[in-house]
Design a protein around this motif. Structure first.
Motif, PDB file in Angstrom:
ATOM      1  N   UNK A  14       0.824  -1.197   0.000  1.00 32.32           N
ATOM      2  CA  UNK A  14       0.000   0.000   0.000  1.00 32.32           C
ATOM      3  C   UNK A  14       0.865   1.258   0.000  1.00 32.32           C
ATOM      4  N   UNK A  15       1.919   1.251   0.787  1.00 33.73           N
ATOM      5  CA  UNK A  15       2.828   2.400   0.806  1.00 33.73           C
ATOM      6  C   UNK A  15       3.515   2.596  -0.537  1.00 33.73           C
ATOM      7  N   UNK A  16       3.862   1.507  -1.194  1.00 31.20           N
ATOM      8  CA  UNK A  16       4.514   1.620  -2.501  1.00 31.20           C
ATOM      9  C   UNK A  16       3.591   2.242  -3.532  1.00 31.20           C
ATOM     10  N   UNK A  17       2.328   1.860  -3.504  1.00 27.29           N
ATOM     11  CA  UNK A  17       1.399   2.396  -4.496  1.00 27.29           C
ATOM     12  C   UNK A  17       0.934   3.806  -4.158  1.00 27.29           C
ATOM     13  N   UNK A  18       0.832   4.139  -2.890  1.00 26.65           N
ATOM     14  CA  UNK A  18       0.349   5.455  -2.489  1.00 26.65           C
ATOM     15  C   UNK A  18       1.427   6.520  -2.672  1.00 26.65           C
ATOM     16  N   UNK A  19       2.667   6.183  -2.391  1.00 30.29           N
ATOM     17  CA  UNK A  19       3.731   7.181  -2.383  1.00 30.29           C
ATOM     18  C   UNK A  19       4.505   7.258  -3.697  1.00 30.29           C
ATOM     19  N   UNK A  20       3.879   6.932  -4.795  1.00 30.12           N
ATOM     20  CA  UNK A  20       4.588   7.020  -6.068  1.00 30.12           C
ATOM     21  C   UNK A  20       4.587   8.453  -6.557  1.00 30.12           C
ATOM     22  N   UNK A  21       5.703   8.850  -7.087  1.00 25.71           N
ATOM     23  CA  UNK A  21       5.849  10.163  -7.692  1.00 25.71           C
ATOM     24  C   UNK A  21       6.431   9.965  -9.077  1.00 25.71           C
ATOM     25  N   UNK A  22       6.058  10.804 -10.009  1.00 21.24           N
ATOM     26  CA  UNK A  22       6.637  10.647 -11.344  1.00 21.24           C
ATOM     27  C   UNK A  22       8.135  10.961 -11.322  1.00 21.24           C
ATOM     28  N   UNK A  23       8.886  10.107 -11.948  1.00 23.34           N
ATOM     29  CA  UNK A  23      10.326  10.314 -12.033  1.00 23.34           C
ATOM     30  C   UNK A  23      10.705  10.510 -13.489  1.00 23.34           C
ATOM     31  N   UNK A  24      11.697  11.301 -13.694  1.00 25.00           N
ATOM     32  CA  UNK A  24      12.142  11.613 -15.050  1.00 25.00           C
ATOM     33  C   UNK A  24      13.582  11.136 -15.191  1.00 25.00           C
ATOM     34  N   UNK A  25      13.754  10.045 -15.878  1.00 21.70           N
ATOM     35  CA  UNK A  25      15.083   9.506 -16.091  1.00 21.70           C
ATOM     36  C   UNK A  25      15.768  10.268 -17.211  1.00 21.70           C
ATOM     37  N   UNK A  26      17.044  10.413 -17.097  1.00 25.52           N
ATOM     38  CA  UNK A  26      17.785  11.163 -18.090  1.00 25.52           C
ATOM     39  C   UNK A  26      18.532  10.260 -19.059  1.00 25.52           C
ATOM     40  N   UNK A  27      18.326   8.985 -18.979  1.00 28.20           N
ATOM     41  CA  UNK A  27      19.065   8.066 -19.847  1.00 28.20           C
ATOM     42  C   UNK A  27      18.751   8.319 -21.321  1.00 28.20           C
ATOM     43  N   UNK A  28      17.493   8.477 -21.653  1.00 24.32           N
ATOM     44  CA  UNK A  28      17.135   8.706 -23.051  1.00 24.32           C
ATOM     45  C   UNK A  28      17.660  10.055 -23.523  1.00 24.32           C
ATOM     46  N   UNK A  29      17.614  11.035 -22.647  1.00 15.29           N
ATOM     47  CA  UNK A  29      18.103  12.359 -23.011  1.00 15.29           C
ATOM     48  C   UNK A  29      19.616  12.333 -23.210  1.00 15.29           C
ATOM     49  N   UNK A  30      20.327  11.662 -22.329  1.00 17.21           N
ATOM     50  CA  UNK A  30      21.781  11.564 -22.473  1.00 17.21           C
ATOM     51  C   UNK A  30      22.147  10.802 -23.740  1.00 17.21           C
TER      52      UNK A  30
END
Length: 91
Positions: A14-30
């Motif tokens: 429940x904590x894993x699903x409730x506390x999700x925030x969007x993350x922006x990986x830079x791998x594709x940009x790099x």
């Protein structure tokens, strides 16, 4: 005890699903930046590739050292077995 483990696992999920925030990986940009700069003749891509190879070599080197130490420590040496010269009946 099993119900306590089940409740704890449900709470963690429940904590894993409730506390999700969007993350922006830079791998594709790099990767896109390196591809465009390498195509235009920039040498930064070569440095990035060499850095990746160095970072990749470290775990393999560590595993090789541990394997070598394990091999040297636990290998069998020439041991003479003093066994009787009798036939064994395994039935």
């Amino acid at each position: 005890m099993k119900s306590l483990k089940t409740i704890f696992a449900a709470f963690v999920l429940m904590l894993l699903f409730v506390s999700t925030q969007p993350t922006y990986a830079q791998c594709a940009m790099c990767a896109a930046n390196v591809e465009t700069s390498h195509g235009s003749g920039n040498k930064q891509a070569d440095g990035l590739n060499k850095g990746i190879m160095v970072l990749l070599a470290a775990p393999y080197l560590a595993a090789a050292v541990v394997g070598y130490i394990w091999f040297k420590r636990f290998r069998r040496r020439n041991v003479e077995l003093n066994m009787r010269n009798e036939k064994l009946n395994l039935n």
